[in-house]
Design an enzyme around this catalytic site. Structure first.
Site, mmCIF file in Angstrom:
data_model
loop_
_atom_site.group_PDB
_atom_site.id
_atom_site.type_symbol
_atom_site.label_atom_id
_atom_site.label_comp_id
_atom_site.label_asym_id
_atom_site.label_seq_id
_atom_site.Cartn_x
_atom_site.Cartn_y
_atom_site.Cartn_z
ATOM 1 C CE1 TYR A 144 72.480 -66.239 -2.454
ATOM 2 C CE2 TYR A 144 70.766 -64.953 -3.516
ATOM 3 C CZ TYR A 144 71.197 -65.745 -2.458
ATOM 4 O OH TYR A 144 70.345 -66.015 -1.413
HETATM 5 N N1 LIG Z 1 69.285 -64.378 4.435
HETATM 6 C C1 LIG Z 1 68.511 -64.148 3.389
HETATM 7 O O1 LIG Z 1 67.959 -63.036 3.221
HETATM 8 C C2 LIG Z 1 68.254 -65.213 2.385
HETATM 9 C C3 LIG Z 1 68.922 -66.418 2.380
HETATM 10 N N2 LIG Z 1 68.644 -67.342 1.413
HETATM 11 C C4 LIG Z 1 69.353 -68.604 1.376
HETATM 12 O O2 LIG Z 1 69.170 -69.279 2.598
HETATM 13 C C5 LIG Z 1 70.281 -70.137 2.822
HETATM 14 C C6 LIG Z 1 70.817 -69.863 4.207
HETATM 15 O O3 LIG Z 1 71.206 -68.505 4.241
HETATM 16 P P1 LIG Z 1 71.540 -67.730 5.589
HETATM 17 O O4 LIG Z 1 71.172 -68.541 6.751
HETATM 18 O O5 LIG Z 1 70.998 -66.385 5.425
HETATM 19 O O6 LIG Z 1 73.132 -67.631 5.436
HETATM 20 P P2 LIG Z 1 74.318 -67.758 6.463
HETATM 21 O O7 LIG Z 1 75.497 -67.155 5.810
HETATM 22 O O8 LIG Z 1 73.919 -67.254 7.810
HETATM 23 O O9 LIG Z 1 74.525 -69.348 6.598
HETATM 24 C C7 LIG Z 1 74.994 -70.072 5.505
HETATM 25 C C8 LIG Z 1 75.289 -71.493 5.929
HETATM 26 O O10 LIG Z 1 75.786 -72.184 4.781
HETATM 27 C C9 LIG Z 1 76.957 -72.884 5.150
HETATM 28 N N3 LIG Z 1 77.822 -73.061 3.995
HETATM 29 C C10 LIG Z 1 78.377 -72.113 3.189
HETATM 30 N N4 LIG Z 1 79.172 -72.691 2.282
HETATM 31 C C11 LIG Z 1 79.103 -74.031 2.508
HETATM 32 C C12 LIG Z 1 79.713 -75.160 1.918
HETATM 33 N N5 LIG Z 1 80.572 -75.060 0.886
HETATM 34 N N6 LIG Z 1 79.425 -76.387 2.419
HETATM 35 C C13 LIG Z 1 78.582 -76.523 3.474
HETATM 36 N N7 LIG Z 1 77.982 -75.492 4.087
HETATM 37 C C14 LIG Z 1 78.253 -74.267 3.599
HETATM 38 C C15 LIG Z 1 77.589 -72.039 6.239
HETATM 39 O O11 LIG Z 1 78.502 -72.815 6.999
HETATM 40 C C16 LIG Z 1 76.364 -71.607 7.020
HETATM 41 O O12 LIG Z 1 76.008 -72.630 7.931
HETATM 42 C C17 LIG Z 1 71.274 -69.841 1.695
HETATM 43 O O13 LIG Z 1 71.119 -70.810 0.686
HETATM 44 C C18 LIG Z 1 70.836 -68.485 1.200
HETATM 45 O O14 LIG Z 1 71.174 -68.273 -0.138
HETATM 46 C C19 LIG Z 1 67.710 -67.126 0.446
HETATM 47 C C20 LIG Z 1 67.027 -65.963 0.413
HETATM 48 C C21 LIG Z 1 67.223 -64.924 1.385
HETATM 49 O O1 LIG Z 2 70.937 -59.475 -3.351
HETATM 50 C C1 LIG Z 2 71.491 -59.564 -2.230
HETATM 51 O O2 LIG Z 2 72.439 -58.852 -1.900
HETATM 52 C C2 LIG Z 2 70.999 -60.552 -1.277
HETATM 53 O O3 LIG Z 2 71.450 -60.602 -0.148
HETATM 54 C C3 LIG Z 2 69.924 -61.479 -1.734
HETATM 55 C C4 LIG Z 2 69.165 -62.110 -0.568
HETATM 56 O O4 LIG Z 2 69.973 -62.818 0.281
HETATM 57 C C5 LIG Z 2 68.106 -63.009 -1.103
HETATM 58 O O5 LIG Z 2 68.349 -64.104 -1.523
HETATM 59 C C6 LIG Z 2 66.762 -62.432 -1.074
HETATM 60 O O6 LIG Z 2 65.792 -63.364 -1.466
#
Ligand SMILES: NC(=O)C1=CN([C@@H]2O[C@H](COP(=O)(O)OP(=O)(O)OC[C@H]3O[C@@H](n4cnc5c(N)ncnc54)[C@H](O)[C@@H]3O)[C@@H](O)[C@H]2O)C=CC1
Ligand SMILES: O=C(O)C(=O)C[C@H](O)C(=O)CO
Length: 239
Positions: A144
């Site tokens: 990640y």
């Molecule tokens: N929740 C957090 O604390 C943080 C999230 N992020 C990033 O934000 C973005 C969204 O994360 P969240 O909404 O928290 O996650 P989530 O798990 O709630 O949603 C992830 C989304 O990505 C889609 N997805 C996963 N694999 C896929 C694939 N192969 N093809 C198409 N779609 C796919 C899922 O269907 C879902 O809609 C991610 O890139 C995550 O790494 C970054 C920093 C912090």
């Molecule tokens: O380190 C983890 O475990 C995380 O869930 C990382 C967070 O989703 C993230 O990307 C914070 O910025």
């Protein structure tokens, strides 16, 4: 909602990873502000996407799947890359490592490449989703962290490469956001406690926090911004 009604009237948007979490909220906001939005992701959605958003099942690791989702979309103004996965504790396994890279990093590049021509027409903008782990490491999540470091570098590189096409490429770097991706951390006092203690603003971020910052990058107010990685973390990284 903090933006003026109709801000994105007439705009055409694609949001990946929009069947739940941050991407779904961004898709809803763009639609509420007047954009015509297509949301792509795995599955049909968790029920939070509004009726105004078109949902298509698509996997960003598959060119064929992505092409099928893009069929019929002639031009785009806004592309949000939100698709992402994390496999805490399993990413030292090379197969898992590669899978995480394939979705988070190569998947982001695949969507950028596939939408570039469509974005050219109107001088569009791309917003990628980086992370605090674009800046610091994660012992439980080497894949990640590597992928998100890569997303930051990809964003800067495409900002240079696409500038001549009039396309701006930026990223948001969310902090700890309350979504399904972090549910296990929210539920574990041993993880949630230190996270909240180090966050100056003293709370988990919401998808709405990220969505509003991400949308700013697509407004005329950000017209001279490209290659920026914008933290949205309640001050976590400066504490
Ligand atoms: N929740 C957090 O604390 C943080 C999230 N992020 C990033 O934000 C973005 C969204 O994360 P969240 O909404 O928290 O996650 P989530 O798990 O709630 O949603 C992830 C989304 O990505 C889609 N997805 C996963 N694999 C896929 C694939 N192969 N093809 C198409 N779609 C796919 C899922 O269907 C879902 O809609 C991610 O890139 C995550 O790494 C970054 C920093 C912090
Ligand atoms: O380190 C983890 O475990 C995380 O869930 C990382 C967070 O989703 C993230 O990307 C914070 O910025």
């Amino acid at each position: 909602m903090t933006y003026q009604a109709g801000l994105f009237n007439g705009k055409r948007a694609l949001v990946s990873g929009a069947t739940q979490g941050i991407g779904a909220v961004i898709a809803n906001h763009l639609a509420a502000l007047g954009a015509r939005v297509t949301a792509i992701g795995l599955g049909k959605g968790d029920g939070t996407l509004g009726a105004a958003v078109e949902v298509k099942e698509a996997n960003v690791t598959s060119a064929q799947s992505l092409d099928a989702a893009l069929a019929g979309i002639d031009r785009l103004d806004i592309v949000f890359n939100c698709a992402g996965i994390i496999q805490r504790g399993a990413e030292h396994d090379l197969e898992v490592f590669e899978k995480v890279l394939a979705v988070n990093l190569t998947g982001t590049m695949r969507v950028c490449t596939a939408t570039r021509e469509r974005l050219k027409a109107g001088g569009g903008c791309i917003v990628n989703t980086a992370s605090m782990l674009s800046f610091f490491g994660g012992g439980l999540v080497p894949g990640y962290a590597a992928s998100k470091g890569g997303v930051a570098q990809l964003t800067k590189s495409l900002a240079i490469a696409y500038a001549a096409d009039g396309i701006r490429v930026n990223a948001v770097a969310p902090g700890w956001i309350a979504t399904p991706l972090t549910q296990a951390l929210q539920d574990d006092p041993a993880r949630a406690g230190p996270i909240l203690a180090r966050t100056p603003m003293g709370r988990w971020g919401t998808p709405d926090d990220v969505a509003r910052a991400a949308m700013f990058l697509c407004t005329p107010a950000a017209a001279f911004m490209t290659g920026v990685i914008l933290p949205v973390d309640g001050g976590y990284m400066v504490s």
